[in-house]
Write an enzyme that holds these catalytic residues in place. Structure first.
Site, PDB file in Angstrom:
ATOM      1  N   VAL A   2       7.319  -3.910  13.941  1.00  0.00           N
ATOM      2  CA  VAL A   2       8.645  -3.368  14.259  1.00  0.00           C
ATOM      3  C   VAL A   2       8.655  -1.840  14.248  1.00  0.00           C
ATOM      4  O   VAL A   2       9.145  -1.200  15.190  1.00  0.00           O
ATOM      5  CB  VAL A   2       9.694  -3.880  13.237  1.00  0.00           C
ATOM      6  CG1 VAL A   2      11.073  -3.398  13.616  1.00  0.00           C
ATOM      7  CG2 VAL A   2       9.669  -5.383  13.164  1.00  0.00           C
TER       8      VAL A   2
ATOM      9  N   GLY B 247       6.050   0.348  14.396  1.00  0.00           N
ATOM     10  CA  GLY B 247       5.156   0.921  15.398  1.00  0.00           C
ATOM     11  C   GLY B 247       5.741   0.793  16.800  1.00  0.00           C
ATOM     12  O   GLY B 247       5.719   1.749  17.591  1.00  0.00           O
TER      13      GLY B 247
ATOM     14  N   ARG C 289      -3.745  -5.366  17.195  1.00  0.00           N
ATOM     15  CA  ARG C 289      -4.882  -6.249  16.904  1.00  0.00           C
ATOM     16  C   ARG C 289      -4.687  -7.634  17.536  1.00  0.00           C
ATOM     17  O   ARG C 289      -5.592  -8.185  18.134  1.00  0.00           O
ATOM     18  CB  ARG C 289      -5.060  -6.369  15.384  1.00  0.00           C
ATOM     19  CG  ARG C 289      -6.381  -6.996  14.989  1.00  0.00           C
ATOM     20  CD  ARG C 289      -6.607  -6.823  13.519  1.00  0.00           C
ATOM     21  NE  ARG C 289      -5.481  -7.422  12.786  1.00  0.00           N
ATOM     22  CZ  ARG C 289      -5.614  -8.244  11.747  1.00  0.00           C
ATOM     23  NH1 ARG C 289      -6.805  -8.563  11.310  1.00  0.00           N
ATOM     24  NH2 ARG C 289      -4.553  -8.724  11.137  1.00  0.00           N
TER      25      ARG C 289
ATOM     26  N   VAL D  23       0.076   0.587  10.632  1.00  0.00           N
ATOM     27  CA  VAL D  23      -0.230  -0.762  10.139  1.00  0.00           C
ATOM     28  C   VAL D  23       0.079  -0.799   8.648  1.00  0.00           C
ATOM     29  O   VAL D  23       0.409   0.220   8.048  1.00  0.00           O
ATOM     30  CB  VAL D  23      -1.716  -1.140  10.415  1.00  0.00           C
ATOM     31  CG1 VAL D  23      -2.005  -1.118  11.911  1.00  0.00           C
ATOM     32  CG2 VAL D  23      -2.683  -0.226   9.671  1.00  0.00           C
TER      33      VAL D  23
ATOM     34  N   ASN E 150       3.434   3.835   4.969  1.00  0.00           N
ATOM     35  CA  ASN E 150       3.781   4.272   3.610  1.00  0.00           C
ATOM     36  C   ASN E 150       2.529   4.272   2.743  1.00  0.00           C
ATOM     37  O   ASN E 150       2.391   3.462   1.826  1.00  0.00           O
ATOM     38  CB  ASN E 150       4.815   3.321   3.004  1.00  0.00           C
ATOM     39  CG  ASN E 150       6.235   3.741   3.336  1.00  0.00           C
ATOM     40  OD1 ASN E 150       6.495   4.908   3.627  1.00  0.00           O
ATOM     41  ND2 ASN E 150       7.145   2.786   3.298  1.00  0.00           N
TER      42      ASN E 150
ATOM     43  N   SER F 125      10.625   8.000   7.647  1.00  0.00           N
ATOM     44  CA  SER F 125      11.733   7.269   7.012  1.00  0.00           C
ATOM     45  C   SER F 125      12.886   7.053   7.977  1.00  0.00           C
ATOM     46  O   SER F 125      13.177   7.887   8.822  1.00  0.00           O
ATOM     47  CB  SER F 125      12.257   8.024   5.796  1.00  0.00           C
ATOM     48  OG  SER F 125      13.388   7.337   5.286  1.00  0.00           O
TER      49      SER F 125
ATOM     50  N   LYS G 291       7.080  11.433   0.967  1.00  0.00           N
ATOM     51  CA  LYS G 291       7.694  10.162   1.388  1.00  0.00           C
ATOM     52  C   LYS G 291       7.795   9.198   0.207  1.00  0.00           C
ATOM     53  O   LYS G 291       8.783   8.471   0.057  1.00  0.00           O
ATOM     54  CB  LYS G 291       6.882   9.535   2.537  1.00  0.00           C
ATOM     55  CG  LYS G 291       7.381   8.153   2.976  1.00  0.00           C
ATOM     56  CD  LYS G 291       8.836   8.197   3.459  1.00  0.00           C
ATOM     57  CE  LYS G 291       9.372   6.958   4.117  1.00  0.00           C
ATOM     58  NZ  LYS G 291       9.296   5.688   3.479  1.00  0.00           N
TER      59      LYS G 291
ATOM     60  N   HIS H 131      10.638  10.300  -1.866  1.00  0.00           N
ATOM     61  CA  HIS H 131      11.848   9.904  -1.123  1.00  0.00           C
ATOM     62  C   HIS H 131      12.191   8.452  -1.449  1.00  0.00           C
ATOM     63  O   HIS H 131      13.338   8.120  -1.755  1.00  0.00           O
ATOM     64  CB  HIS H 131      11.614  10.075   0.385  1.00  0.00           C
ATOM     65  CG  HIS H 131      12.599   9.348   1.256  1.00  0.00           C
ATOM     66  ND1 HIS H 131      12.561   7.980   1.437  1.00  0.00           N
ATOM     67  CD2 HIS H 131      13.669   9.789   1.966  1.00  0.00           C
ATOM     68  CE1 HIS H 131      13.565   7.619   2.218  1.00  0.00           C
ATOM     69  NE2 HIS H 131      14.245   8.695   2.558  1.00  0.00           N
ATOM     70  N   ASN H 132      11.191   7.597  -1.394  1.00  0.00           N
ATOM     71  CA  ASN H 132      11.445   6.183  -1.668  1.00  0.00           C
ATOM     72  C   ASN H 132      11.846   5.958  -3.124  1.00  0.00           C
ATOM     73  O   ASN H 132      12.679   5.101  -3.413  1.00  0.00           O
ATOM     74  CB  ASN H 132      10.208   5.346  -1.320  1.00  0.00           C
ATOM     75  CG  ASN H 132      10.087   5.112   0.173  1.00  0.00           C
ATOM     76  OD1 ASN H 132      10.620   5.872   0.968  1.00  0.00           O
ATOM     77  ND2 ASN H 132       9.387   4.067   0.562  1.00  0.00           N
TER      78      ASN H 132
ATOM     79  N   GLU I 205      15.303   6.692  -3.298  1.00  0.00           N
ATOM     80  CA  GLU I 205      15.974   5.557  -2.619  1.00  0.00           C
ATOM     81  C   GLU I 205      16.154   4.383  -3.599  1.00  0.00           C
ATOM     82  O   GLU I 205      17.224   3.775  -3.666  1.00  0.00           O
ATOM     83  CB  GLU I 205      15.110   5.152  -1.419  1.00  0.00           C
ATOM     84  CG  GLU I 205      15.495   3.894  -0.692  1.00  0.00           C
ATOM     85  CD  GLU I 205      14.454   3.546   0.409  1.00  0.00           C
ATOM     86  OE1 GLU I 205      14.150   4.406   1.251  1.00  0.00           O
ATOM     87  OE2 GLU I 205      13.931   2.410   0.398  1.00  0.00           O
ATOM     88  N   TYR I 206      15.111   4.095  -4.375  1.00  0.00           N
ATOM     89  CA  TYR I 206      15.205   3.023  -5.381  1.00  0.00           C
ATOM     90  C   TYR I 206      16.325   3.335  -6.379  1.00  0.00           C
ATOM     91  O   TYR I 206      17.130   2.471  -6.724  1.00  0.00           O
ATOM     92  CB  TYR I 206      13.895   2.896  -6.160  1.00  0.00           C
ATOM     93  CG  TYR I 206      12.828   2.003  -5.583  1.00  0.00           C
ATOM     94  CD1 TYR I 206      12.363   2.154  -4.281  1.00  0.00           C
ATOM     95  CD2 TYR I 206      12.237   1.011  -6.366  1.00  0.00           C
ATOM     96  CE1 TYR I 206      11.354   1.353  -3.784  1.00  0.00           C
ATOM     97  CE2 TYR I 206      11.231   0.192  -5.877  1.00  0.00           C
ATOM     98  CZ  TYR I 206      10.784   0.366  -4.579  1.00  0.00           C
ATOM     99  OH  TYR I 206       9.781  -0.431  -4.096  1.00  0.00           O
TER     100      TYR I 206
ATOM    101  N   LYS J 253       7.493  -2.872  -2.423  1.00  0.00           N
ATOM    102  CA  LYS J 253       6.163  -2.785  -1.835  1.00  0.00           C
ATOM    103  C   LYS J 253       5.277  -1.747  -2.511  1.00  0.00           C
ATOM    104  O   LYS J 253       4.109  -1.649  -2.187  1.00  0.00           O
ATOM    105  CB  LYS J 253       6.272  -2.516  -0.339  1.00  0.00           C
ATOM    106  CG  LYS J 253       6.817  -3.742   0.417  1.00  0.00           C
ATOM    107  CD  LYS J 253       6.552  -3.694   1.903  1.00  0.00           C
ATOM    108  CE  LYS J 253       7.559  -2.843   2.628  1.00  0.00           C
ATOM    109  NZ  LYS J 253       8.926  -3.427   2.636  1.00  0.00           N
TER     110      LYS J 253
ATOM    111  N   ARG K  16       3.150  12.335 -36.709  1.00  0.00           N
ATOM    112  CA  ARG K  16       1.782  12.397 -36.170  1.00  0.00           C
ATOM    113  C   ARG K  16       0.866  13.107 -37.154  1.00  0.00           C
ATOM    114  O   ARG K  16      -0.289  12.741 -37.351  1.00  0.00           O
ATOM    115  CB  ARG K  16       1.768  13.145 -34.835  1.00  0.00           C
ATOM    116  CG  ARG K  16       2.425  12.387 -33.691  1.00  0.00           C
ATOM    117  CD  ARG K  16       2.450  13.209 -32.411  1.00  0.00           C
ATOM    118  NE  ARG K  16       1.126  13.401 -31.865  1.00  0.00           N
ATOM    119  CZ  ARG K  16       0.537  14.571 -31.672  1.00  0.00           C
ATOM    120  NH1 ARG K  16       1.184  15.679 -31.994  1.00  0.00           N
ATOM    121  NH2 ARG K  16      -0.666  14.645 -31.171  1.00  0.00           N
TER     122      ARG K  16
HETATM  123  C1  6PG Z   1      12.343   4.272   4.692  1.00  0.00           C
HETATM  124  C2  6PG Z   1      12.196   3.121   3.750  1.00  0.00           C
HETATM  125  C3  6PG Z   1      11.036   2.276   4.179  1.00  0.00           C
HETATM  126  C4  6PG Z   1      11.039   0.901   3.576  1.00  0.00           C
HETATM  127  C5  6PG Z   1      10.512   0.875   2.206  1.00  0.00           C
HETATM  128  C6  6PG Z   1      11.181  -0.143   1.337  1.00  0.00           C
HETATM  129  O1  6PG Z   1      12.299   5.376   4.205  1.00  0.00           O
HETATM  130  O2  6PG Z   1      12.490   4.032   5.881  1.00  0.00           O
HETATM  131  O3  6PG Z   1      11.977   3.579   2.460  1.00  0.00           O
HETATM  132  O4  6PG Z   1       9.879   3.010   3.935  1.00  0.00           O
HETATM  133  O5  6PG Z   1      12.252   0.284   3.693  1.00  0.00           O
HETATM  134  O6  6PG Z   1       9.160   0.569   2.351  1.00  0.00           O
HETATM  135  O7  6PG Z   1      10.420  -0.284   0.227  1.00  0.00           O
HETATM  136  P1  6PG Z   1      10.486  -1.521  -0.731  1.00  0.00           P
HETATM  137  O8  6PG Z   1      10.083  -2.726   0.084  1.00  0.00           O
HETATM  138  O9  6PG Z   1       9.509  -1.185  -1.790  1.00  0.00           O
HETATM  139  O10 6PG Z   1      11.900  -1.626  -1.185  1.00  0.00           O
END
Ligand code: 6PG
Length: 470
Positions: free
Chosen positions: A13, A15, A34, A76, A104, A130, A184, A187-188, A191-192, A262, A447
């Site tokens: 998706v 790529g 592939r 990939v 990533n 992203s 990146k 950034h993630n 995002e978390y 991930k 300590r």
């Molecule tokens: C982005 C997202 C993207 C993806 C993450 C989700 O910036 O476009 O962060 O990279 O949605 O891989 O990561 P998790 O599967 O670990 O939540």
């Protein structure tokens, strides 16, 4: 024969959308996958854009279709698949050619790959992208690491496909080797944290206030008009409003509460710890996803730990404005911890990262795009006091105003027995960073007591020992 300046391997998706984006901006792009059936399928579904696509049935055909110096984007799955693609491409390429990993990747892998390929005379860019599917297709935020001359060779293409903020492309070369993939990753991580904070607000309203998803959606939609304006707040409203077509119930209620991950969030935390930092708000978010997997144990825990449930007294009432302010404050804390981590890594790896540029290219296209980022970029440009975003005058003021609401939110969670790990971590860090004298004097004493590790005296002298009876 039709030729192209750029090739792309991996028509998943992300790529496929990136290739369409490149083609739409007027650049020919040679594509290979592939599973080769996918290639024809992809090109024939591309409509008018197909005229800018060159279907390559093999890596050899892809390389043959490229004008030297060749540039090949690899999109990939991160990890071994990237090494496998590089191994296939490497013998086909000539010195001066370039491979661009747009997945990533873990930045340690990127550093290794860049060094190996450089020895062979090949260039390697680690390019964090992203914005999810939509971003890849219509304009992602693009964080690049590598050599300046390599980036220059493809900069026009990268800037053309990137999101624009007030006309400026959200793409930049941020530093050498793994810098782009590291940015990146952080950034993630942010995002978390942001998603976890949003989920904690949802939990407080759903379980503490018995509010239906539809009503919570309205709140997020309203917040998206104010200082919390951001993509994640916007889509939270949309998600909470959605109905399950099978049952007619709110969609969110039909989803198992076990979160996937991930790796990028976990890597953020691992790198923070390795660099002597603690991105505690991000860590809380990663931990919350990890514990969400222990679903059966949590169900059993409801009975086993019933005695630990709150007694019901004293939980402070929480207004919607409190939650808005708390979310704002905790979001700033998460960004601040992310920025500090970027700074620490920049020093460790000699990347010379510019935090203002990073905040600028996050203003559009990426998942954590938010109204706050423009102010964060401005604060970073002015220089962050002690390297901390939370100390920048505008943010310090914002935090002072929001702190009481953040305290009430954490107190409400604690007294109502509703977990708010990311809010708690954010508050604990704020309080840590405004405490001139902490409590590690006692840690040092302990300590020294059990291990003669020595301590520094406040009146001078290092390697000192206490009068402990032995
Ligand atoms: C982005 C997202 C993207 C993806 C993450 C989700 O910036 O476009 O962060 O990279 O949605 O891989 O990561 P998790 O599967 O670990 O939540």
């Amino acid at each position: 024969m039709k030729t192209a300046r750029i090739g792309l391997i991996g028509l998943g998706v992300m790529g496929a959308n990136l290739a369409l984006n490149i083609a739409e901006k007027g650049f020919a792009v040679a594509v290979y996958n592939r599973t080769t059936e996918r290639i024809g399928e992809f090109v024939s579904s591309a409509g008018d854009l197909a005229e800018n696509l060159i279907a390559a049935e093999s890596p050899q055909a892809l390389v043959a279709a490229l004008q030297p110096p060749r540039a090949v984007i690899v999109m990939v799955k991160a990890g071994a698949p990237v090494d496998a693609v590089i191994a296939r491409l490497r013998p086909l390429l000539e010195p001066g050619d370039m491979i661009i990993d747009a997945g990533n990747a873990n930045f340690h892998d990127t550093r290794r790959r860049e060094a190996e390929l450089r020895k062979a005379g090949l260039a390697f860019l680690g390019m964090g992208v992203s914005g999810g599917e939509e971003g890849a297709r219509h304009g992602p935020s693009i964080m690049v690491g590598g050599q300046a001359e390599s980036y220059e060779a493809i900069r026009d293409i990268v800037e053309a496909i990137a999101a624009k903020y007030e006309g400026r492309p959200c793409a930049a070369l941020l530093g050498p080797d793994g810098a782009g993939h590291f940015v990146k990753t952080v950034h993630n991580g942010i995002e978390y944290a942001d998603m976890q904070l949003i989920a904690e607000v949802y939990g407080l309203l759903r379980d503490g206030d018995r509010r239906a998803p539809e009503r919570i959606a309205g709140l997020f939609a309203r917040w998206n008009e104010g200082p919390l304006q951001s993509y994640l707040v916007e889509i939270t409203a949309e998600v909470l409003r959605a109905t399950d077509p099978l049952t007619g119930r709110p969609m969110v209620e039909m989803i198992v509460d076990r979160a996937g991950q991930k790796g990028t969030g976990r890597w953020t935390v691992i790198e923070a710890l390795s660099l002597g930092q603690s991105a505690s708000t991000i860590e809380a978010a990663v931990g919350a996803r990890s514990w969400s997997a222990a679903r059966e144990a949590r169900a059993a825990g409801a009975a086993i730990l019933a005695g630990a449930a709150p007694s019901g007294e004293g939980a402070p009432a929480l207004s919607d404005d409190d939650l808005e302010q708390a979310l704002l404050a905790a979001r700033v804390v998460a960004y601040s911890q992310g920025f500090s981590l970027l700074q620490a890594a920049s020093e460790e790896y000699g990347w010379n990262l510019d935090l203002a540029t990073i905040a600028e290219i996050w203003r559009a296209g990426c998942i954590i795009r938010s109204g706050l980022l423009n102010d964060m970029a401005a604060a970073a440009r002015q220089g962050l006091p002690h390297g901390l975003l939370i100390f920048a005058p505008d943010f310090a003021r914002m935090l002072a105003a929001a702190a009481p609401a953040l305290r009430r939110t954490v107190a409400r969670g604690a007294l109502a027995g509703l977990p708010v790990p990311a809010f708690s971590a954010a508050l604990a860090w704020l309080d840590t960073m405004r405490q001139p004298r902490g409590t590690t004097d006692l840690i040092q004493a302990l300590r020294d007591f059990f291990g003669a590790h020595g301590f520094e005296r406040i009146d001078g002298g290092t390697g000192q020992h206490g009068p402990w009876a032995k």
